[in-house]
Design a protein around this motif. Structure first.
Motif, PDB file in Angstrom:
ATOM      1  N   LYS A  40       4.953  16.716 -14.042  1.00 32.35           N
ATOM      2  CA  LYS A  40       5.793  17.048 -12.894  1.00 32.35           C
ATOM      3  C   LYS A  40       5.450  18.407 -12.296  1.00 32.35           C
ATOM      4  N   SER A  41       4.861  19.284 -13.095  1.00 33.46           N
ATOM      5  CA  SER A  41       4.432  20.585 -12.575  1.00 33.46           C
ATOM      6  C   SER A  41       3.171  21.014 -13.313  1.00 33.46           C
ATOM      7  N   LEU A  42       2.593  22.125 -12.884  1.00 33.67           N
ATOM      8  CA  LEU A  42       1.381  22.637 -13.523  1.00 33.67           C
ATOM      9  C   LEU A  42       1.703  23.572 -14.687  1.00 33.67           C
ATOM     10  N   ASN A  43       2.954  23.911 -14.867  1.00 34.34           N
ATOM     11  CA  ASN A  43       3.350  24.838 -15.923  1.00 34.34           C
ATOM     12  C   ASN A  43       3.200  24.202 -17.303  1.00 34.34           C
ATOM     13  N   GLY A  44       2.665  24.971 -18.240  1.00 35.64           N
ATOM     14  CA  GLY A  44       2.571  24.518 -19.620  1.00 35.64           C
ATOM     15  C   GLY A  44       1.456  23.548 -19.904  1.00 35.64           C
ATOM     16  N   ARG A  45       0.569  23.328 -18.935  1.00 34.75           N
ATOM     17  CA  ARG A  45      -0.524  22.363 -19.141  1.00 34.75           C
ATOM     18  C   ARG A  45      -1.783  23.131 -19.568  1.00 34.75           C
ATOM     19  N   ILE A  46      -1.811  23.456 -20.839  1.00 38.56           N
ATOM     20  CA  ILE A  46      -2.885  24.284 -21.391  1.00 38.56           C
ATOM     21  C   ILE A  46      -4.233  23.584 -21.276  1.00 38.56           C
ATOM     22  N   GLY A  47      -4.235  22.272 -21.524  1.00 38.25           N
ATOM     23  CA  GLY A  47      -5.483  21.514 -21.418  1.00 38.25           C
ATOM     24  C   GLY A  47      -6.069  21.579 -20.023  1.00 38.25           C
ATOM     25  N   LEU A  48      -5.220  21.455 -19.018  1.00 37.35           N
ATOM     26  CA  LEU A  48      -5.676  21.531 -17.629  1.00 37.35           C
ATOM     27  C   LEU A  48      -6.176  22.938 -17.298  1.00 37.35           C
ATOM     28  N   ASP A  49      -5.455  23.948 -17.768  1.00 37.22           N
ATOM     29  CA  ASP A  49      -5.888  25.333 -17.540  1.00 37.22           C
ATOM     30  C   ASP A  49      -7.268  25.574 -18.153  1.00 37.22           C
ATOM     31  N   ASP A  50      -7.467  25.084 -19.367  1.00 36.00           N
ATOM     32  CA  ASP A  50      -8.759  25.246 -20.040  1.00 36.00           C
ATOM     33  C   ASP A  50      -9.868  24.503 -19.281  1.00 36.00           C
ATOM     34  N   LEU A  51      -9.530  23.323 -18.773  1.00 35.20           N
ATOM     35  CA  LEU A  51     -10.498  22.540 -18.000  1.00 35.20           C
ATOM     36  C   LEU A  51     -10.926  23.302 -16.751  1.00 35.20           C
ATOM     37  N   LEU A  52      -9.965  23.833 -16.015  1.00 33.20           N
ATOM     38  CA  LEU A  52     -10.267  24.544 -14.768  1.00 33.20           C
ATOM     39  C   LEU A  52     -11.106  25.793 -15.029  1.00 33.20           C
ATOM     40  N   SER A  53     -10.907  26.403 -16.186  1.00 39.67           N
ATOM     41  CA  SER A  53     -11.703  27.590 -16.546  1.00 39.67           C
ATOM     42  C   SER A  53     -13.114  27.207 -16.992  1.00 39.67           C
ATOM     43  N   TYR A  54     -13.237  26.024 -17.576  1.00 37.62           N
ATOM     44  CA  TYR A  54     -14.510  25.621 -18.183  1.00 37.62           C
ATOM     45  C   TYR A  54     -15.508  25.024 -17.200  1.00 37.62           C
ATOM     46  N   VAL A  55     -15.056  24.193 -16.287  1.00 37.76           N
ATOM     47  CA  VAL A  55     -15.973  23.419 -15.448  1.00 37.76           C
ATOM     48  C   VAL A  55     -16.855  24.314 -14.583  1.00 37.76           C
ATOM     49  N   ARG A  56     -18.061  23.785 -14.297  1.00 38.54           N
ATOM     50  CA  ARG A  56     -19.046  24.507 -13.491  1.00 38.54           C
ATOM     51  C   ARG A  56     -19.547  23.594 -12.370  1.00 38.54           C
ATOM     52  N   GLU A  57     -20.251  24.194 -11.444  1.00 38.57           N
ATOM     53  CA  GLU A  57     -20.772  23.440 -10.306  1.00 38.57           C
ATOM     54  C   GLU A  57     -21.626  22.262 -10.777  1.00 38.57           C
ATOM     55  N   GLY A  58     -21.390  21.109 -10.189  1.00 37.94           N
ATOM     56  CA  GLY A  58     -22.152  19.913 -10.541  1.00 37.94           C
ATOM     57  C   GLY A  58     -21.500  19.055 -11.601  1.00 37.94           C
ATOM     58  N   ASP A  59     -20.432  19.560 -12.254  1.00 42.00           N
ATOM     59  CA  ASP A  59     -19.740  18.781 -13.273  1.00 42.00           C
ATOM     60  C   ASP A  59     -18.933  17.648 -12.626  1.00 42.00           C
TER      61      ASP A  59
END
Length: 202
Positions: A40-59
């Protein structure tokens, strides 16, 4: 360039493994998981936060359904914007299934589909904003006709109950009559130039 997967279930009663079984055939390099986390919100979604930090161009980010990433329009806009800025493409498997595609399309088609999703998302958001403003305008018009709409009372006015606000109003008027520049009036009185202009226009 890597195939990344994001999985999310909203309660502990649901198994994340169902999504993993669907995704594992796509040569996934790394999984990011939010287990028993609401979308329902972006708060507390650690997995999503980690994903957004990890991904690189072309992924490519694979999800079994687009609503695993976002459940509402606003969050989808935020996530889409961040991934697109990084040059990352989302692969929503449910969309391809709905289109009757048995296999994931080529890289070029995937990027085209993601671009189309972003365009449609922005269009829907813009239409919603326009509809909201239109309804607001119509509501104000009806209230005026019914004699119920009073509008916003200006902060700086001649009859303000606050002495400081009355003083600023009168000083702006006095200085404008002396043809002092708007920028100088604003800086001297500690208010914005737009405030000076609004007092002048009234």
């Amino acid at each position: 360039m890597s195939n990344i997967a994001y999985m999310r279930v909203s309660s502990s009663d649901l198994s994340i493994e169902n999504q993993r079984q669907v995704l594992e055939k796509y040569n996934i390099y790394k999984y990011f998981i939010d287990d028993a986390v609401s979308g329902k919100s972006l708060n507390g979604r650690i997995g999503l936060d980690d994903l957004l930090s990890y991904v690189r161009e072309g992924d490519f980010v694979y999800v079994v359904a687009l609503d695993r990433l976002a459940r509402n329009q606003t969050d989808q806009e935020v996530i889409s914007a961040e991934l697109s800025l990084k040059g990352v493409t989302v692969v929503p498997l449910d969309l391809f299934d709905m289109l009757g595609l048995n296999e994931v399309p080529t890289e070029g088609v995937l990027k085209m589909v993601w671009d189309v999703i972003n365009v449609v998302t922005r269009y829907k958001a813009e239409q919603e904003r326009k509809d909201m403003l239109r309804r607001q305008k119509e509501g104000i018009k009806r209230a005026k006709l019914a004699g119920k709409y009073k509008g916003t009372v200006p902060k700086y006015r001649q009859n303000s109950p606050i002495k400081k606000n009355r003083y600023i109003y009168s000083e702006v008027i006095r200085r404008l009559e002396k043809r002092e520049p708007i920028k100088g009036i604003a800086e001297c009185l500690g208010i914005s130039r737009n405030t000076v202009k609004r007092i002048r226009d009234r």
